[in-house]
Write an enzyme that holds these catalytic residues in place. Structure first.
Site, mmCIF file in Angstrom:
data_model
loop_
_atom_site.group_PDB
_atom_site.id
_atom_site.type_symbol
_atom_site.label_atom_id
_atom_site.label_comp_id
_atom_site.label_asym_id
_atom_site.label_seq_id
_atom_site.Cartn_x
_atom_site.Cartn_y
_atom_site.Cartn_z
ATOM 1 N N ASP A 119 -5.964 5.811 9.688
ATOM 2 C CA ASP A 119 -5.143 6.666 8.837
ATOM 3 C C ASP A 119 -5.972 7.133 7.631
ATOM 4 O O ASP A 119 -5.538 7.048 6.498
ATOM 5 C CB ASP A 119 -3.870 5.926 8.387
ATOM 6 C CG ASP A 119 -2.891 6.856 7.666
ATOM 7 O OD1 ASP A 119 -3.009 8.089 7.831
ATOM 8 O OD2 ASP A 119 -2.036 6.340 6.921
ATOM 9 N N HIS A 162 0.921 -2.005 2.582
ATOM 10 C CA HIS A 162 0.585 -2.530 3.900
ATOM 11 C C HIS A 162 -0.897 -2.843 3.968
ATOM 12 O O HIS A 162 -1.679 -2.358 3.159
ATOM 13 C CB HIS A 162 0.937 -1.499 4.979
ATOM 14 C CG HIS A 162 0.509 -0.095 4.618
ATOM 15 N ND1 HIS A 162 1.373 0.803 4.027
ATOM 16 C CD2 HIS A 162 -0.673 0.554 4.712
ATOM 17 C CE1 HIS A 162 0.737 1.944 3.797
ATOM 18 N NE2 HIS A 162 -0.515 1.816 4.199
ATOM 19 N N GLN A 229 -0.637 -0.333 10.658
ATOM 20 C CA GLN A 229 -0.444 -0.594 9.221
ATOM 21 C C GLN A 229 0.819 -1.441 9.062
ATOM 22 O O GLN A 229 1.924 -0.935 9.229
ATOM 23 C CB GLN A 229 -0.298 0.729 8.462
ATOM 24 C CG GLN A 229 -1.581 1.535 8.380
ATOM 25 C CD GLN A 229 -1.345 2.994 8.019
ATOM 26 O OE1 GLN A 229 -0.609 3.697 8.693
ATOM 27 N NE2 GLN A 229 -1.981 3.467 6.953
ATOM 28 N N ARG A 259 -4.634 4.451 -7.693
ATOM 29 C CA ARG A 259 -3.577 5.289 -7.117
ATOM 30 C C ARG A 259 -2.693 4.366 -6.292
ATOM 31 O O ARG A 259 -3.111 3.839 -5.269
ATOM 32 C CB ARG A 259 -4.203 6.371 -6.242
ATOM 33 C CG ARG A 259 -3.211 7.186 -5.414
ATOM 34 C CD ARG A 259 -3.989 7.983 -4.378
ATOM 35 N NE ARG A 259 -3.155 8.832 -3.547
ATOM 36 C CZ ARG A 259 -2.486 8.434 -2.464
ATOM 37 N NH1 ARG A 259 -2.486 7.168 -2.087
ATOM 38 N NH2 ARG A 259 -1.799 9.304 -1.756
ATOM 39 N N ASP A 261 -0.434 3.512 -3.779
ATOM 40 C CA ASP A 261 -0.047 4.216 -2.553
ATOM 41 C C ASP A 261 1.362 3.836 -2.105
ATOM 42 O O ASP A 261 1.727 2.664 -2.105
ATOM 43 C CB ASP A 261 -1.055 3.849 -1.460
ATOM 44 C CG ASP A 261 -0.809 4.604 -0.164
ATOM 45 O OD1 ASP A 261 -0.877 5.836 -0.200
ATOM 46 O OD2 ASP A 261 -0.544 3.966 0.860
ATOM 47 N N GLU A 303 2.206 7.265 -6.343
ATOM 48 C CA GLU A 303 2.315 8.215 -5.234
ATOM 49 C C GLU A 303 3.688 8.042 -4.610
ATOM 50 O O GLU A 303 3.898 7.223 -3.708
ATOM 51 C CB GLU A 303 1.227 7.987 -4.177
ATOM 52 C CG GLU A 303 1.163 9.117 -3.149
ATOM 53 C CD GLU A 303 1.551 8.752 -1.715
ATOM 54 O OE1 GLU A 303 1.729 9.666 -0.899
ATOM 55 O OE2 GLU A 303 1.692 7.555 -1.399
ATOM 56 N N HIS A 367 -4.631 15.515 0.364
ATOM 57 C CA HIS A 367 -5.121 15.260 1.727
ATOM 58 C C HIS A 367 -3.958 15.158 2.707
ATOM 59 O O HIS A 367 -4.166 15.075 3.906
ATOM 60 C CB HIS A 367 -5.924 13.961 1.734
ATOM 61 C CG HIS A 367 -5.043 12.770 1.473
ATOM 62 N ND1 HIS A 367 -4.485 12.532 0.235
ATOM 63 C CD2 HIS A 367 -4.571 11.807 2.288
ATOM 64 C CE1 HIS A 367 -3.734 11.442 0.312
ATOM 65 N NE2 HIS A 367 -3.754 10.990 1.537
ATOM 66 N N ASP A 368 -2.738 15.089 2.164
ATOM 67 C CA ASP A 368 -1.557 14.908 3.003
ATOM 68 C C ASP A 368 -0.865 16.231 3.292
ATOM 69 O O ASP A 368 -1.256 17.282 2.800
ATOM 70 C CB ASP A 368 -0.562 13.955 2.313
ATOM 71 C CG ASP A 368 -0.905 12.494 2.574
ATOM 72 O OD1 ASP A 368 -1.515 12.196 3.617
ATOM 73 O OD2 ASP A 368 -0.542 11.664 1.724
ATOM 74 N N ARG A 484 -2.971 16.547 9.691
ATOM 75 C CA ARG A 484 -3.448 16.532 8.300
ATOM 76 C C ARG A 484 -4.968 16.679 8.229
ATOM 77 O O ARG A 484 -5.512 17.116 7.220
ATOM 78 C CB ARG A 484 -3.018 15.237 7.604
ATOM 79 C CG ARG A 484 -1.525 15.143 7.349
ATOM 80 C CD ARG A 484 -1.143 13.801 6.741
ATOM 81 N NE ARG A 484 -1.480 12.696 7.641
ATOM 82 C CZ ARG A 484 -1.388 11.416 7.320
ATOM 83 N NH1 ARG A 484 -0.989 11.067 6.105
ATOM 84 N NH2 ARG A 484 -1.720 10.476 8.181
HETATM 85 C C1 GLC Z 1 0.072 7.686 1.543
HETATM 86 C C2 GLC Z 1 -1.196 8.427 1.875
HETATM 87 C C3 GLC Z 1 -1.155 8.870 3.290
HETATM 88 C C4 GLC Z 1 -0.992 7.668 4.163
HETATM 89 C C5 GLC Z 1 0.197 6.815 3.722
HETATM 90 C C6 GLC Z 1 0.151 5.468 4.346
HETATM 91 O O1 GLC Z 1 1.180 8.498 1.644
HETATM 92 O O2 GLC Z 1 -1.345 9.506 1.014
HETATM 93 O O3 GLC Z 1 -2.309 9.577 3.631
HETATM 94 O O4 GLC Z 1 -0.788 8.090 5.479
HETATM 95 O O5 GLC Z 1 0.206 6.579 2.353
HETATM 96 O O6 GLC Z 1 -0.800 4.650 3.693
HETATM 97 C C1 GLC Z 2 3.385 9.702 2.777
HETATM 98 C C2 GLC Z 2 3.115 10.547 3.969
HETATM 99 C C3 GLC Z 2 3.943 11.763 3.937
HETATM 100 C C4 GLC Z 2 5.357 11.386 3.808
HETATM 101 C C5 GLC Z 2 5.563 10.476 2.650
HETATM 102 C C6 GLC Z 2 6.946 9.977 2.645
HETATM 103 O O1 GLC Z 2 3.034 10.380 1.629
HETATM 104 O O2 GLC Z 2 1.787 10.927 4.013
HETATM 105 O O3 GLC Z 2 3.768 12.475 5.118
HETATM 106 O O4 GLC Z 2 6.141 12.531 3.651
HETATM 107 O O5 GLC Z 2 4.714 9.384 2.713
HETATM 108 O O6 GLC Z 2 7.220 9.401 1.419
#
Ligand code: GLC
Ligand code: GLC
Length: 613
Positions: A119, A162, A229, A259, A261, A303, A367-368, A484
């Site tokens: 991922d 995770h 994950q 960051r 996540d 995030e 990147h998403d 992506r």
């Molecule tokens: C965040 C990242 C994304 C990843 C997800 C799971 O949303 O930006 O790229 O797939 O977390 O770690």
């Molecule tokens: C992560 C994923 C994105 C999804 C989001 C949900 O950022 O990358 O695709 O929409 O999680 O919260």
């Protein structure tokens, strides 16, 4: 000795908060109290290992806590392998980062990870090891120091919701080691998974339905994202303590911003969506208190790609000082598609304010994927049907709408819910790939928003030279199903080579971007977050004011494909002549303005003149 006093002072200041949070999360039985005492020992140990240079940074930041709100802040983000081959390559690009004006660089996850699909590194197998293909942890620490010497803060992900299934903890849990089985949510049969899935959302339905995946031995493990994950179980205080260890380890390598996540998902509760639960906030606050004690200059960036009411809940000096601004991001794309500024203007007027001591990280794309995360109720107030409008936007950006300039790809289309997100590079989404004559101006108009709304603008590196979608991911079976990757190109060598040629598209984007960056750096009104809505009385022209102590800047951006007028009476409330900062031209008092398609103007007015009126 002085340092030791510093530690004691910070511990005494933040311990009551940390202890209250820990109790709220884990109760106060004897075993839990023991975990807490061990945690305090860990903090002290970590502080004793923190370098002199980082302790000096701690002091420096404590004296200037608003440092990240400066108009000189500019972020860049890239994949280490794709952008530069490895950490040594990143190091060799520092002169370019400096030339561009970066003060913040986010390197995408670079930890040890599964080799085929990880991922994009978000499946972490060890938080203490750099992926050997990219470099070593020692190199990373040296890079952090070198970046800092060049005025650039290093930002890394803390992927704490995770781990990968190859992480030592996951392997031990799989082997039924009693000390680790409770690190994850593992169930013998479908009873609990079925119960949870009544109310959880599917995030990567292309990979697996629901929130759980089955292990080879028949058990089920919680996996919000990819099946490799596994979500960590923060109901177990040992998990919190273990992750504090990883967090402080990274802080001591010189990482200045983590960051955080997928913050929305870190706490689960049966009968809920298992997103944005109150305990998720308590956990983040507890991590924050830990940092204040043992690595005080460390900042968190949230995030949370969720409803705007929920996003703002994470932004607090005692939780995450920084947050992505996915609403502004999505609405920039909405504005480019519709050529109407209503939703973006509404968001800037009503959803931009932040608590003191925090800032947005504003971005055009990451990147998403792009998800249409605006609030249904906000859209309804403008007479827009949210569900229908989201369908239109996804169609527009993925080729389902005749006449669209965009070349995006659909991501995680979910026929059950109708959800469909969009992937692609800025330039391809903005029309450069399709040869649209306004593409360069459109890319610049989008960036003019993030450069002028305050907080930290974050560039996806390569977008400043108009990099296009990269379709080579389709040849790699492990990632071919994840669109992506189209928006995560390899270093666009040709585009960078052309960046000096003003007549080329890369040169046009680069030249315009440099100008935006340079002027932003010199425009102190763009510091901080204060922003006042400004009604341009033209549905295609975005307007807002950024007040400074003695002056203010009126930002106007025409998102139409045609020239647009701003009537004299709209500007009559502004006093005196203005200076347009990008061109240096004078704009006479209250004269009407004609804006070319996609034109950006940053008009500085003197408030002193305002006072005389
Ligand atoms: C965040 C990242 C994304 C990843 C997800 C799971 O949303 O930006 O790229 O797939 O977390 O770690
Ligand atoms: C992560 C994923 C994105 C999804 C989001 C949900 O950022 O990358 O695709 O929409 O999680 O919260």
């Amino acid at each position: 000795m002085l340092d030791r006093l510093d530690f004691d002072r910070r511990r005494d200041q933040h311990l009551p908060r940390l202890s209250g949070l820990f109790q709220a999360l884990y109760g106060s039985d004897v075993a839990t109290q023991d975990q807490f005492l061990q945690l305090l020992g860990d903090l002290e140990q970590s502080w004793s290992e923190r370098s002199e240079a980082l302790r000096a940074l701690d002091t420096q930041r404590e004296l200037a806590p608003d440092w990240f709100q400066s108009n000189r802040m500019l972020g860049g983000v890239c994949y280490v392998d794709r952008f530069a081959g490895g950490l040594a390559g990143i190091r060799s690009r520092i002169p370019y980062f400096v030339e561009l004006g970066l003060s913040y660089i986010h390197l995408m996850p670079l930890y040890a990870a599964p080799s085929a699909n990880s991922d994009g590194g978000y499946a972490v197998s060890s938080y203490r090891e750099v992926n050997p293909a990219l470099g070593t942890m020692d190199e990373l620490a040296a890079l952090a120091a070198e970046l800092r010497a060049n005025g650039i803060s290093l930002v890394l992900d803390f992927v704490f919701n995770h781990t990968s299934n190859e992480h030592e903890w996951a392997q031990k849990a799989l082997a039924r080691d009693p000390a680790f089985e409770n690190f994850y949510f593992i169930y013998p049969d479908r009873e609990q998974p079925d119960a949870f899935e009544q109310t959880t959302r599917e995030i990567f339905p292309d990979d697996h339905p629901g929130s759980f995946v089955q292990l080879e031995d028949g058990r089920w493990v919680w996996s919000t994202f990819y099946h490799f994950q596994w979500d960590l179980n923060y109901r177990n205080p040992a998990v919190f303590r273990a992750m504090v260890g990883e967090l402080l380890f990274l802080a001591n390598q010189g990482i200045e911003i983590l960051r955080m996540d997928a913050v929305a998902f870190i706490w689960k509760q049966l009968g809920t969506a298992c997103e944005n639960l109150p305990e998720a906030h308590l956990l983040l606050q507890a991590f924050n208190a830990v940092a204040r004690i043992a690595a005080p200059s460390l900042l968190f960036k949230s995030e949370a790609i969720v409803h705007p009411d929920a996003i703002i809940e994470y932004v607090d000096p005692e939780e995450c000082q920084l947050s992505y601004n996915p609403l502004q991001m999505a609405l920039i794309w909405n504005t480019l598609a519709t050529r109407e500024v209503g939703l973006l203007a509404q968001a800037l007027t009503e959803r931009h304010a932040l608590p003191a001591g925090t800032a947005w990280v504003n971005y055009v794309r990451s990147h998403d994927d792009i998800g249409w995360t605006f609030a249904d109720e906000d859209a309804a107030r403008l007479g827009i049907d949210a569900a229908g409008h989201r369908r239109f936007l996804s169609d527009f950006y993925t080729g389902g709408f005749a006449g669209s300039f965009a070349r995006g790809l659909p991501f995680q289309e979910n026929p059950r819910t109708g959800d469909r997100r969009v992937a692609g590079s800025t330039a391809s989404l903005a029309g450069l790939e399709a040869g649209d004559p306004l593409a360069v101006a459109r890319i610049l108009a989008a960036h003019a928003v993030i450069m002028s709304t305050g907080g930290i603008p974050l560039l996806y590196l390569g977008d400043e030279v108009g990099q296009l979608n990269d379709y080579s991911f389709r040849d790699d079976a492990a990632i071919a199903g994840d669109a992506r990757w189209a928006g995560r190109p390899w270093f666009p060598l040709d585009s960078y080579a052309q960046r000096g040629e003003a007549t080329s598209s890369p040169g046009g984007v680069f030249h315009g971007m440099r100008r935006l960056i340079q002027v932003r750096r010199a425009t102190t009104e763009f510091a901080g977050n204060a922003l006042i809505g400004f009604d341009t009385k033209n549905p295609h022209v975005l307007g807002f004011l950024r007040p400074g102590p003695d002056t203010q800047v009126l930002v106007l951006i025409n998102f139409a494909d045609t020239a647009q007028q701003i009537a004299a009476e709209v500007l009559s409330g502004m006093n005196g002549d203005a200076t347009e900062l990008l061109s240096g031209r004078r704009h006479p008092h209250a004269a009407e303005l004609l804006l070319a398609p996609m034109a950006v103007v940053w008009l500085r007015y003197s408030d002193a003149e305002h006072a005389q009126a």
